[in-house]
Design a protein around this motif. Structure first.
Motif, mmCIF file in Angstrom:
data_model
loop_
_atom_site.group_PDB
_atom_site.id
_atom_site.type_symbol
_atom_site.label_atom_id
_atom_site.label_comp_id
_atom_site.label_asym_id
_atom_site.label_seq_id
_atom_site.Cartn_x
_atom_site.Cartn_y
_atom_site.Cartn_z
ATOM 1 N N ASP A 41 0.814 -1.209 0.000
ATOM 2 C CA ASP A 41 0.000 0.000 0.000
ATOM 3 C C ASP A 41 0.850 1.263 0.000
ATOM 4 O OD1 ASP A 41 -2.199 -1.599 -0.044
ATOM 5 O OD2 ASP A 41 -2.988 -0.979 1.899
ATOM 6 N N ALA A 42 1.974 1.244 0.693
ATOM 7 C CA ALA A 42 2.845 2.426 0.744
ATOM 8 C C ALA A 42 3.376 2.753 -0.642
ATOM 9 C CB ALA A 42 3.988 2.196 1.722
ATOM 10 N N LEU A 43 3.788 1.746 -1.371
ATOM 11 C CA LEU A 43 4.298 1.966 -2.731
ATOM 12 C C LEU A 43 3.196 2.521 -3.628
ATOM 13 C CD1 LEU A 43 6.648 1.586 -4.771
ATOM 14 C CD2 LEU A 43 5.701 -0.680 -5.234
ATOM 15 N N LYS A 44 2.005 1.930 -3.541
ATOM 16 C CA LYS A 44 0.892 2.392 -4.372
ATOM 17 C C LYS A 44 0.519 3.838 -4.044
ATOM 18 C CE LYS A 44 -1.016 -2.232 -4.737
ATOM 19 N NZ LYS A 44 -2.060 -3.132 -4.223
ATOM 20 N N LEU A 45 0.462 4.154 -2.749
ATOM 21 C CA LEU A 45 0.113 5.519 -2.339
ATOM 22 C C LEU A 45 1.144 6.533 -2.809
ATOM 23 C CD1 LEU A 45 -1.296 4.973 1.250
ATOM 24 C CD2 LEU A 45 -2.517 5.964 -0.685
ATOM 25 N N LYS A 46 2.401 6.141 -2.811
ATOM 26 C CA LYS A 46 3.462 7.058 -3.264
ATOM 27 C C LYS A 46 3.405 7.279 -4.765
ATOM 28 C CE LYS A 46 5.975 8.324 0.240
ATOM 29 N NZ LYS A 46 6.093 9.717 0.593
ATOM 30 N N LEU A 47 3.086 6.229 -5.527
ATOM 31 C CA LEU A 47 3.151 6.315 -6.979
ATOM 32 C C LEU A 47 1.856 6.754 -7.650
ATOM 33 C CD1 LEU A 47 5.251 3.120 -7.786
ATOM 34 C CD2 LEU A 47 6.029 5.488 -7.632
ATOM 35 N N PHE A 48 0.714 6.463 -7.052
ATOM 36 C CA PHE A 48 -0.567 6.741 -7.706
ATOM 37 C C PHE A 48 -0.757 8.210 -8.074
ATOM 38 C CE2 PHE A 48 -5.356 6.241 -7.910
ATOM 39 C CZ PHE A 48 -5.325 5.445 -9.032
#
Length: 104
Positions: A41-48
Motif C-alpha cells: 500500500d505504501a508503494l501504491k500511495l506514493k506512486l498513484f
C-alpha cells in the motif's frame, strides 16, 4: 519507476479514457516494482498521484490509506455515471441547421 508510470500515462477522466484499464495497468506496474520491506500500500500511495492529474491538487494528508484513495478515485470517475452521460449525449444529439453532418 517513473518511466514505467509515464508509459501508463495520467488519467484525467476524459470520456475516452478507461478507468478500469488505467487501474489494472497501474497495479501491474506496482507489482513489478515490489521491494523487500516496503508495504504494498505504501508503494501504491506514493506512486498513484503520478498517474492522476486531479490528485495532485488535493491538500497533503487528505488521503490516509490505499482503500480511501481507491474510493475517492472511483467516486470521482464512476463508470456508470460516465456511461449514462455519454448515452444521454448520444441520444440527445441534434444537428444544427447551419452545420454539415461532418461538422456536427
Amino acid at each position: 519507476m517513473f518511466q514505467m508510470l509515464q508509459k501508463v500515462g495520467q488519467f484525467s477522466g476524459l470520456p475516452i479514457e478507461d478507468l478500469r484499464l488505467h487501474l489494472r495497468v497501474f497495479l501491474d506496474v506496482c507489482d513489478s516494482l515490489r521491494q523487500q520491506g516496503v508495504p504494498e500500500d505504501a508503494l501504491k500511495l506514493k506512486l498513484f498521484p503520478y498517474s492522476l492529474a486531479w490528485l495532485n491538487a488535493l491538500p497533503s494528508g487528505t488521503v490516509a490509506s490505499w482503500n480511501e484513495l481507491c474510493q475517492r478515485f472511483l467516486l470521482r470517475y464512476n463508470p456508470s455515471n460516465m456511461n449514462a452521460k455519454l448515452r444521454n449525449d448520444i441520444t440527445s444529439f441534434r444537428q444544427s441547421e447551419d452545420d454539415t453532418l461532418y461538422e456536427a
